[in-house]
Design a protein around this motif. Structure first.
Motif, PDB file in Angstrom:
ATOM      1  N   VAL A 148      27.809 -15.066  18.367  1.00 22.32           N
ATOM      2  CA  VAL A 148      27.052 -15.713  17.296  1.00 22.32           C
ATOM      3  C   VAL A 148      25.563 -15.451  17.460  1.00 22.32           C
ATOM      4  CG1 VAL A 148      26.368 -17.947  16.360  1.00 22.32           C
ATOM      5  CG2 VAL A 148      28.767 -17.490  16.838  1.00 22.32           C
ATOM      6  N   ILE A 149      25.070 -15.594  18.693  1.00 21.94           N
ATOM      7  CA  ILE A 149      23.644 -15.346  18.954  1.00 21.94           C
ATOM      8  C   ILE A 149      23.287 -13.894  18.658  1.00 21.94           C
ATOM      9  CG2 ILE A 149      21.875 -15.320  20.751  1.00 21.94           C
ATOM     10  CD1 ILE A 149      23.348 -17.651  22.071  1.00 21.94           C
ATOM     11  N   ALA A 150      24.129 -12.961  19.122  1.00 19.33           N
ATOM     12  CA  ALA A 150      23.865 -11.545  18.875  1.00 19.33           C
ATOM     13  C   ALA A 150      23.943 -11.228  17.384  1.00 19.33           C
ATOM     14  CB  ALA A 150      24.862 -10.692  19.659  1.00 19.33           C
ATOM     15  N   SER A 151      24.897 -11.827  16.683  1.00 18.79           N
ATOM     16  CA  SER A 151      25.046 -11.560  15.250  1.00 18.79           C
ATOM     17  C   SER A 151      23.817 -11.989  14.478  1.00 18.79           C
ATOM     18  CB  SER A 151      26.281 -12.283  14.716  1.00 18.79           C
ATOM     19  OG  SER A 151      27.451 -11.823  15.341  1.00 18.79           O
ATOM     20  N   GLY A 164      21.392  -9.600  12.630  1.00 22.91           N
ATOM     21  CA  GLY A 164      21.401  -9.820  11.193  1.00 22.91           C
ATOM     22  C   GLY A 164      20.038 -10.122  10.613  1.00 22.91           C
ATOM     23  N   ASN A 165      19.171 -10.762  11.389  1.00 17.83           N
ATOM     24  CA  ASN A 165      17.858 -11.162  10.876  1.00 17.83           C
ATOM     25  C   ASN A 165      16.695 -10.382  11.464  1.00 17.83           C
ATOM     26  OD1 ASN A 165      18.524 -13.731   9.211  1.00 17.83           O
ATOM     27  ND2 ASN A 165      19.589 -14.069  11.144  1.00 17.83           N
ATOM     28  N   GLY A 166      16.896  -9.719  12.589  1.00 13.81           N
ATOM     29  CA  GLY A 166      15.793  -8.995  13.200  1.00 13.81           C
ATOM     30  C   GLY A 166      16.129  -7.594  13.654  1.00 13.81           C
ATOM     31  N   GLY A 167      17.269  -7.076  13.208  1.00 18.73           N
ATOM     32  CA  GLY A 167      17.683  -5.750  13.636  1.00 18.73           C
ATOM     33  C   GLY A 167      17.041  -4.650  12.814  1.00 18.73           C
ATOM     34  N   GLY A 168      17.308  -3.423  13.214  1.00 20.97           N
ATOM     35  CA  GLY A 168      16.777  -2.246  12.535  1.00 20.97           C
ATOM     36  C   GLY A 168      17.480  -1.005  13.026  1.00 20.97           C
ATOM     37  N   CYS A 190      23.291  -1.471  11.646  1.00 15.51           N
ATOM     38  CA  CYS A 190      22.900  -2.229  12.837  1.00 15.51           C
ATOM     39  C   CYS A 190      22.143  -3.505  12.517  1.00 15.51           C
ATOM     40  CB  CYS A 190      22.030  -1.359  13.747  1.00 15.51           C
ATOM     41  SG  CYS A 190      22.856   0.134  14.313  1.00 15.51           S
ATOM     42  N   ALA A 191      21.878  -3.768  11.268  1.00 22.11           N
ATOM     43  CA  ALA A 191      21.111  -4.964  10.908  1.00 22.11           C
ATOM     44  C   ALA A 191      21.675  -5.536   9.614  1.00 22.11           C
ATOM     45  CB  ALA A 191      19.630  -4.626  10.749  1.00 22.11           C
ATOM     46  N   GLY A 192      21.183  -6.708   9.266  1.00 26.22           N
ATOM     47  CA  GLY A 192      21.571  -7.321   8.014  1.00 26.22           C
ATOM     48  C   GLY A 192      22.956  -7.943   8.039  1.00 26.22           C
ATOM     49  N   THR A 193      23.455  -8.210   6.865  1.00 28.36           N
ATOM     50  CA  THR A 193      24.721  -8.914   6.720  1.00 28.36           C
ATOM     51  C   THR A 193      25.891  -8.145   7.307  1.00 28.36           C
ATOM     52  OG1 THR A 193      23.910  -9.971   4.688  1.00 28.36           O
ATOM     53  CG2 THR A 193      26.290  -9.928   5.027  1.00 28.36           C
ATOM     54  N   PHE A 194      25.888  -6.830   7.150  1.00 23.05           N
ATOM     55  CA  PHE A 194      27.045  -6.050   7.590  1.00 23.05           C
ATOM     56  C   PHE A 194      27.109  -5.907   9.107  1.00 23.05           C
ATOM     57  CE2 PHE A 194      26.907  -5.031   3.151  1.00 23.05           C
ATOM     58  CZ  PHE A 194      28.245  -4.920   2.812  1.00 23.05           C
ATOM     59  N   ARG A 203      15.202 -18.108  -3.375  1.00 23.76           N
ATOM     60  CA  ARG A 203      14.615 -17.678  -2.100  1.00 23.76           C
ATOM     61  C   ARG A 203      15.021 -16.235  -1.825  1.00 23.76           C
ATOM     62  NH1 ARG A 203      18.284 -20.768   2.494  1.00 23.76           N
ATOM     63  NH2 ARG A 203      20.307 -19.978   1.759  1.00 23.76           N
ATOM     64  N   THR A 204      14.138 -15.473  -1.229  1.00 25.71           N
ATOM     65  CA  THR A 204      14.409 -14.076  -0.898  1.00 25.71           C
ATOM     66  C   THR A 204      14.507 -13.830   0.606  1.00 25.71           C
ATOM     67  OG1 THR A 204      12.031 -13.563  -0.887  1.00 25.71           O
ATOM     68  CG2 THR A 204      13.229 -13.285  -2.965  1.00 25.71           C
ATOM     69  N   HIS A 205      14.108 -14.782   1.420  1.00 30.14           N
ATOM     70  CA  HIS A 205      14.221 -14.629   2.862  1.00 30.14           C
ATOM     71  C   HIS A 205      14.188 -16.008   3.503  1.00 30.14           C
ATOM     72  CE1 HIS A 205       9.863 -14.901   2.173  1.00 30.14           C
ATOM     73  NE2 HIS A 205       9.797 -15.423   3.390  1.00 30.14           N
ATOM     74  N   GLU A 206      14.580 -16.055   4.752  1.00 26.57           N
ATOM     75  CA  GLU A 206      14.610 -17.305   5.483  1.00 26.57           C
ATOM     76  C   GLU A 206      13.399 -17.389   6.397  1.00 26.57           C
ATOM     77  OE1 GLU A 206      18.273 -17.584   7.516  1.00 26.57           O
ATOM     78  OE2 GLU A 206      19.488 -17.743   5.694  1.00 26.57           O
ATOM     79  N   SER A 207      12.872 -18.596   6.557  1.00 25.73           N
ATOM     80  CA  SER A 207      11.717 -18.798   7.426  1.00 25.73           C
ATOM     81  C   SER A 207      12.140 -18.743   8.888  1.00 25.73           C
ATOM     82  CB  SER A 207      11.084 -20.165   7.115  1.00 25.73           C
ATOM     83  OG  SER A 207      11.982 -21.210   7.460  1.00 25.73           O
ATOM     84  N   PRO A 208      11.184 -18.510   9.811  1.00 24.49           N
ATOM     85  CA  PRO A 208      11.537 -18.521  11.241  1.00 24.49           C
ATOM     86  C   PRO A 208      12.179 -19.833  11.668  1.00 24.49           C
ATOM     87  CG  PRO A 208       9.368 -17.552  10.912  1.00 24.49           C
ATOM     88  CD  PRO A 208       9.791 -18.104   9.591  1.00 24.49           C
TER      89      PRO A 208
END
Length: 491
Positions: free
Chosen positions: A53-56, A60-64, A121-125, A324-329
């Motif tokens: 869960v932590i890795a996902s 999902g929110n900070g990958g690239g 490697c990032a995002g929802t998928f 909303r278009t993004h989530e806050s920290p």
């Protein structure tokens, strides 16, 4: 020479023994030599779920893009070392170009080896990939542990190095799965997760009843009388949960139930009325087994589901979160903590619920491992690892598969994000990278949560009324103080 010969022989012998010991240890670890207790093994699998869960959420929110290399060592001493690095880079250019041509993001990293682009490697998928890997991992273990056998016990509690290797292989292999295929997996997880939500609701109601019973038992065993004991703790907990529900209803009417939103007002009002009605029933003679703490727990959960459903409605007029278009920290940090705790508790309760859902069993290791000591079910007292008792763990791993499927929905907010957009099948991560959060807002997500709330309240109401309504047809072990009301099925 006479002295060095024995020393050399001793050194050679010691080295051989050390190598033999290391090889034996490795083989035992790869095999079933590293057997753990049943409860420790179960806790390890749940810890794996939390780490996933932590890795996902991190990916999902900070990958690239993930890229290996791309530069030469500019700090090398002397021109000779720099020429060597540049020569090695030129040799690998051909293979590098051949490898990178399959990635659309290769142009961003002309000198590096691309492992995967941000749409993978990032995002929802990326969250779907972690979910799929866990589902495949626990599904395989469910097959290996089917039946009450020694092999099943060893598969659950041993082979740890092999499991780590298998899990890593699945994770790497998932990078080659297309996002289009994962769209199909997402839809399968969506409908499977609705069934898992029903299971979660049953576990929640059972937990609320058990919570009240445990504290009453503690109160009977305690020497403290009055409201300063466990009964006082029950009242305080109930008051806190009801206070939270009332505060939630006020906030829901304020932010979602505006005069322009009659449907939202209706949903909030239905939630309020049903919660009050069920609380009154639980305190009446019709349901002598009803408790205030159980009603408070169910009302708090129903209020949360009401909020979650309203926050998923696509009407921007009635939903301040729809645009909303993004989530806050802060949202990401809170979401990380809540998701980790939720998945850990859900997995722990679900995997230990076999007795409550499908009856008792006399078989060892059939799902009651959460109540056994940490050293229970370990190897025999003689230390012979082959003497492990037959065990069955298919139910545990099947529940972990269900948790893995639910994880795909929980962490993405039941998202409907497509893999590609436009005529050219451009990855969504590039074409619409700034509106990923908006895909979690939609009518499918809204209705799944609304139905979950209705089922939750209906099931709790049935647990309160069924013993009285069916008192002439089945003995629930509940004594009623009066018989003035007619039976539900009487003419």
């Amino acid at each position: 020479a006479l002295v060095s010969a024995p020393l050399a022989m001793v050194g050679s012998c010691a080295g051989s023994l050390l190598a033999s010991c290391c090889a034996t240890a490795a083989c035992r670890a790869i095999g079933f030599g590293c057997l753990t207790s049943s409860r420790a093994a179960s806790a390890s699998y749940i810890a794996l779920m939390v780490l996933s869960v932590i890795a996902s959420l991190s990916f999902g929110n900070g990958g690239g893009d993930i890229v290996l290399g791309g530069t030469y060592n500019k700090t090398a001493d002397g021109w000779l070392e720099q020429m060597k690095d540049q020569a090695m880079g030129s040799v690998s250019t051909g293979g590098q170009s051949l490898w990178n041509q399959r990635f659309w993001c290769a142009s961003r990293h002309p000198n590096g080896w691309v492992v995967c682009c941000e749409d993978v490697c990032a995002g929802t998928f990326s969250i779907y990939r972690f979910s799929f890997v866990l589902a495949a991992f626990f599904g395989t273990l469910a097959l290996f542990t089917a039946g009450t056998t020694q092999a099943g016990a060893k598969a659950h509690r041993g082979f740890w190095f092999a499991k780590v290797f298998f899990l890593a292989s699945l994770l790497v292999s998932s990078l080659f799965i297309t996002n289009g295929w994962l769209e199909g997996y997402r839809e399968f997880a969506r409908y499977s997760s609705f069934l898992f939500l029903l299971l979660q609701i049953l576990l929640l109601i059972d937990f609320a009843y058990t919570w009240n019973e445990k504290w009453l038992q503690y109160d009977e065993a305690s020497e403290i009388e009055g409201l300063c004991g466990w009964k006082g703790a029950i009242l305080v907990s109930s008051f806190a949960l009801f206070a939270g529900s009332i505060a939630g209803w006020i906030l829901l009417f304020t932010y979602f139930g505006t005069p322009e939103c009659p449907a939202q007002q209706t949903l909030i009002s239905v939630t309020l009325i049903l919660c009050v009605f069920l609380t009154i029933v639980s305190c009446s003679k019709i349901a002598p087994h009803g408790t205030l703490l159980t009603s408070a727990s169910v009302c708090a959960y129903a209020t949360y589901l009401c909020y979650s459903a309203l926050a998923s409605h696509p009407d921007a007029t009635c939903n301040p979160f729809a645009s909303r278009t993004h989530e806050s920290p802060l949202d990401l940090i809170v979401g990380l903590l809540v998701a980790s705790i939720t998945m850990a508790s859900t997995a722990w309760n679900a995997t230990g619920s076999r007795q409550a859902l499908i009856g008792t069993s006399s078989e060892t290791g059939s799902g009651g491992d959460m109540q056994t000591p940490l050293d229970a079910g370990s190897s025999s007292k003689n230390g012979n690892e082959g003497d492990v008792e037959p065990e069955s763990w298919w139910y545990f791993h099947l529940m972990m598969v269900a948790c893995s499927l639910y994880m795909a929905m929980l962490l993405t907010g039941w998202s409907t994000e497509p893999a590609h957009v436009g005529v050219g099948h451009v990855p969504t991560a590039i074409a619409q990278s700034d509106i990923a959060a908006s895909y979690s807002v939609g009518l499918p997500s809204f209705w799944v949560k609304v139905l979950s709330q209705w089922v939750c309240l209906a099931l709790y109401g049935w647990t309160l009324l069924a013993p009285y309504l069916l008192r002439d047809y089945r003995d629930f072990g509940i004594d009623f103080d009066f018989q003035s009301l007619p039976s539900f099925f009487e003419a």
